[in-house]
Motif scaffolding. Structure first.
Motif, PDB file in Angstrom:
ATOM      1  N   VAL A 155      26.184  17.076  -9.507  1.00 49.61           N
ATOM      2  CA  VAL A 155      27.139  16.221 -10.215  1.00 49.61           C
ATOM      3  C   VAL A 155      27.024  16.550 -11.698  1.00 49.61           C
ATOM      4  N   VAL A 156      28.114  17.059 -12.289  1.00 48.28           N
ATOM      5  CA  VAL A 156      28.053  17.423 -13.710  1.00 48.28           C
ATOM      6  C   VAL A 156      28.834  16.465 -14.599  1.00 48.28           C
ATOM      7  N   GLY A 157      29.687  15.645 -14.007  1.00 47.29           N
ATOM      8  CA  GLY A 157      30.452  14.722 -14.836  1.00 47.29           C
ATOM      9  C   GLY A 157      31.128  13.667 -14.004  1.00 47.29           C
ATOM     10  N   ARG A 158      31.581  12.636 -14.668  1.00 46.75           N
ATOM     11  CA  ARG A 158      32.308  11.550 -14.013  1.00 46.75           C
ATOM     12  C   ARG A 158      33.693  11.450 -14.627  1.00 46.75           C
ATOM     13  N   LEU A 159      34.660  11.021 -13.818  1.00 50.00           N
ATOM     14  CA  LEU A 159      36.031  10.923 -14.284  1.00 50.00           C
ATOM     15  C   LEU A 159      36.483   9.472 -14.244  1.00 50.00           C
ATOM     16  N   ALA A 160      37.534   9.200 -15.007  1.00 53.24           N
ATOM     17  CA  ALA A 160      38.093   7.853 -15.004  1.00 53.24           C
ATOM     18  C   ALA A 160      39.027   7.689 -13.806  1.00 53.24           C
ATOM     19  N   MET A 161      40.262   7.316 -14.006  1.00 57.44           N
ATOM     20  CA  MET A 161      41.096   6.892 -12.888  1.00 57.44           C
ATOM     21  C   MET A 161      42.085   7.954 -12.407  1.00 57.44           C
ATOM     22  N   THR A 162      42.015   9.168 -12.901  1.00 55.01           N
ATOM     23  CA  THR A 162      42.934  10.216 -12.438  1.00 55.01           C
ATOM     24  C   THR A 162      42.159  11.517 -12.187  1.00 55.01           C
ATOM     25  N   VAL A 163      42.470  12.156 -11.055  1.00 53.73           N
ATOM     26  CA  VAL A 163      41.845  13.435 -10.691  1.00 53.73           C
ATOM     27  C   VAL A 163      42.949  14.435 -10.324  1.00 53.73           C
ATOM     28  N   PRO A 164      43.018  15.643 -10.953  1.00 56.85           N
ATOM     29  CA  PRO A 164      42.141  16.051 -12.043  1.00 56.85           C
ATOM     30  C   PRO A 164      42.472  15.299 -13.322  1.00 56.85           C
ATOM     31  N   ASN A 189      28.763  21.156  -1.339  1.00 53.76           N
ATOM     32  CA  ASN A 189      28.978  22.605  -1.217  1.00 53.76           C
ATOM     33  C   ASN A 189      30.430  23.011  -1.384  1.00 53.76           C
ATOM     34  N   ASN A 190      31.346  22.138  -0.951  1.00 50.36           N
ATOM     35  CA  ASN A 190      32.721  22.596  -0.723  1.00 50.36           C
ATOM     36  C   ASN A 190      33.772  22.125  -1.717  1.00 50.36           C
ATOM     37  N   TYR A 191      33.469  21.134  -2.540  1.00 50.00           N
ATOM     38  CA  TYR A 191      34.556  20.528  -3.322  1.00 50.00           C
ATOM     39  C   TYR A 191      34.238  20.454  -4.810  1.00 50.00           C
ATOM     40  N   THR A 192      35.311  20.542  -5.614  1.00 46.84           N
ATOM     41  CA  THR A 192      35.177  20.444  -7.076  1.00 46.84           C
ATOM     42  C   THR A 192      35.130  18.989  -7.520  1.00 46.84           C
ATOM     43  N   PHE A 193      35.855  18.143  -6.796  1.00 43.54           N
ATOM     44  CA  PHE A 193      35.858  16.716  -7.125  1.00 43.54           C
ATOM     45  C   PHE A 193      35.525  15.922  -5.866  1.00 43.54           C
ATOM     46  N   LEU A 194      34.681  14.908  -6.019  1.00 38.71           N
ATOM     47  CA  LEU A 194      34.398  13.990  -4.917  1.00 38.71           C
ATOM     48  C   LEU A 194      34.801  12.584  -5.329  1.00 38.71           C
ATOM     49  N   LEU A 195      35.513  11.911  -4.412  1.00 33.56           N
ATOM     50  CA  LEU A 195      36.005  10.558  -4.704  1.00 33.56           C
ATOM     51  C   LEU A 195      35.573   9.605  -3.599  1.00 33.56           C
ATOM     52  N   PRO A 196      34.436   8.937  -3.772  1.00 31.01           N
ATOM     53  CA  PRO A 196      34.049   7.911  -2.801  1.00 31.01           C
ATOM     54  C   PRO A 196      34.793   6.610  -3.098  1.00 31.01           C
ATOM     55  N   VAL A 197      34.683   5.652  -2.199  1.00 28.86           N
ATOM     56  CA  VAL A 197      35.462   4.417  -2.362  1.00 28.86           C
ATOM     57  C   VAL A 197      34.749   3.389  -3.239  1.00 28.86           C
ATOM     58  N   HIS A 198      33.422   3.523  -3.406  1.00 29.00           N
ATOM     59  CA  HIS A 198      32.696   2.484  -4.157  1.00 29.00           C
ATOM     60  C   HIS A 198      31.995   3.006  -5.403  1.00 29.00           C
ATOM     61  N   ASP A 199      32.404   4.160  -5.897  1.00 32.44           N
ATOM     62  CA  ASP A 199      31.827   4.703  -7.128  1.00 32.44           C
ATOM     63  C   ASP A 199      32.895   5.567  -7.793  1.00 32.44           C
ATOM     64  N   ARG A 200      32.778   5.764  -9.107  1.00 33.06           N
ATOM     65  CA  ARG A 200      33.792   6.541  -9.821  1.00 33.06           C
ATOM     66  C   ARG A 200      33.764   8.013  -9.392  1.00 33.06           C
ATOM     67  N   PRO A 201      34.904   8.698  -9.493  1.00 34.47           N
ATOM     68  CA  PRO A 201      34.953  10.097  -9.072  1.00 34.47           C
ATOM     69  C   PRO A 201      33.972  10.953  -9.861  1.00 34.47           C
ATOM     70  N   ALA A 202      33.527  12.038  -9.228  1.00 39.44           N
ATOM     71  CA  ALA A 202      32.576  12.944  -9.863  1.00 39.44           C
ATOM     72  C   ALA A 202      33.098  14.366  -9.809  1.00 39.44           C
ATOM     73  N   LYS A 203      32.702  15.142 -10.821  1.00 43.62           N
ATOM     74  CA  LYS A 203      32.978  16.583 -10.813  1.00 43.62           C
ATOM     75  C   LYS A 203      31.699  17.299 -10.379  1.00 43.62           C
ATOM     76  N   ILE A 204      31.864  18.284  -9.494  1.00 42.90           N
ATOM     77  CA  ILE A 204      30.714  18.978  -8.898  1.00 42.90           C
ATOM     78  C   ILE A 204      30.743  20.457  -9.306  1.00 42.90           C
ATOM     79  N   GLN A 205      29.601  20.956  -9.714  1.00 43.95           N
ATOM     80  CA  GLN A 205      29.440  22.396  -9.963  1.00 43.95           C
ATOM     81  C   GLN A 205      28.079  22.814  -9.443  1.00 43.95           C
ATOM     82  N   ASN A 206      28.028  23.922  -8.726  1.00 41.66           N
ATOM     83  CA  ASN A 206      26.751  24.413  -8.198  1.00 41.66           C
ATOM     84  C   ASN A 206      25.993  23.316  -7.437  1.00 41.66           C
ATOM     85  N   GLN A 207      26.691  22.572  -6.639  1.00 42.13           N
ATOM     86  CA  GLN A 207      26.127  21.501  -5.789  1.00 42.13           C
ATOM     87  C   GLN A 207      25.532  20.333  -6.588  1.00 42.13           C
TER      88      GLN A 207
END
Ligand SMILES: [Zn+2]
Length: 282
Positions: free
Chosen positions: A258-267, A238-256
């Motif tokens: 997961v719309v995309g995955r990112l490599a090693m830099t956010v943004p 609900n609250n964040y544009t990017f989520l970065l867990p410790v055991h999976d690659r970062p994700a971009k969030i829109q409208n609750q």
């Protein structure tokens, strides 16, 4: 101030899939990364989590560590031109075996920042083997050194700022004292969410073993209730544009979602887009 988050690669671990996603592919072994996060562009360099001590310590949980020379924390920081002593704050999402294993390499004037409830929980015995003695004993040493430790009381205070643009909040999931680290970036709020999410695909995009719409699947490793786990994941979506867990690659969030995955830099640029989940009633 443009803050950026750089993912550090501390090596992989092999563990059973149902540990990651409750009841999923029991008996199958999965190899997952263990990440740390370096927040740059602020008043001081901030590091989130330090990985696991060594390959041998993972065997105490029946898991396999795959940490190689390039994964050593000194080498990961050197890629960004930093040495251990350049880090001003180490924040911990929580204190499990794969998150706080290298704190004793840092000088005592690097301040380790913890939610106090996580320190209490680590010695409660409730998830005992996941809190290894050398890591926790080192943190106890820090309590007795001036400025080596800063405790937060997030359940009482709400958010606490560490440097401008970086603050911590109680996660309300995974362990009793887990915290999220929120970073204000030029493209929106990013949340380093520890192990509240283990696997985007199986827990959120496809949410395996669940029937209802937008019903995240919980992990196989948590100390609270299933409902608390689900609620904490929904709060992140609900609250964040990017989520970065410790055991999976970062994700971009829109409208609750997961719309995309990112490599090693956010943004940063998306490495892949994720199509919206198709709805197939059971
Ligand atoms: Zn972990």
């Amino acid at each position: 101030m443009a803050l950026t988050i750089h993912v550090l690669d501390y090596g992989d671990i092999e563990l059973e899939t149902s540990f990651l996603v409750l009841g999923h592919e029991c008996g199958r072994i999965r190899r997952v990364p263990v990440y740390g996060f370096l927040i740059l562009g602020g008043t001081h360099p901030v590091l989130v989590d330090t990985g696991y001590r060594d390959n041998a310590i993972m065997e105490s949980l029946g898991m396999r560590g795959l940490q190689f020379h390039d994964n050593m924390i000194e080498n990961q920081l050197a890629k960004h031109g930093l040495k251990l002593g350049d880090i001003r704050y180490i924040l911990h999402t929580h204190l499990h075996i794969d998150h706080a294993g290298k704190d004793d390499k840092f000088p005592m004037n690097t301040t380790v920042v913890l939610n106090r409830r996580e320190m209490e929980f680590s010695v409660s015995g409730i998830m005992y083997p996941q809190y290894p003695k050398p890591d926790i004993m080192h943190l106890v040493e820090r309590i007795y050194e001036p400025e080596a430790m800063r405790f937060l009381d997030l359940e009482i205070t709400g958010a606490e700022e560490i440097i401008p643009g970086v603050w911590c909040e109680a996660a309300g999931a995974h362990t009793e004292g887990s915290m999220n680290v929120i970073v204000e970036t030029a493209e929106g709020l990013a949340c380093i969410c520890g192990d509240v999410i283990y696997d985007f695909n199986d827990q959120i995009v496809n949410h395996v073993h669940t029937n209802n719409w937008m019903e995240p699947r919980v992990t196989g490793n948590h100390s609270g209730s299933k409902r608390e786990e689900k609620g904490a994941i929904k709060k992140l979506l609900n609250n964040y544009t990017f989520l970065l867990p410790v055991h999976d690659r970062p994700a971009k969030i829109q409208n609750q979602q997961v719309v995309g995955r990112l490599a090693m830099t956010v943004p940063g640029p998306m490495s892949e887009t994720v199509p919206e989940r198709q709805w197939f009633p059971m």
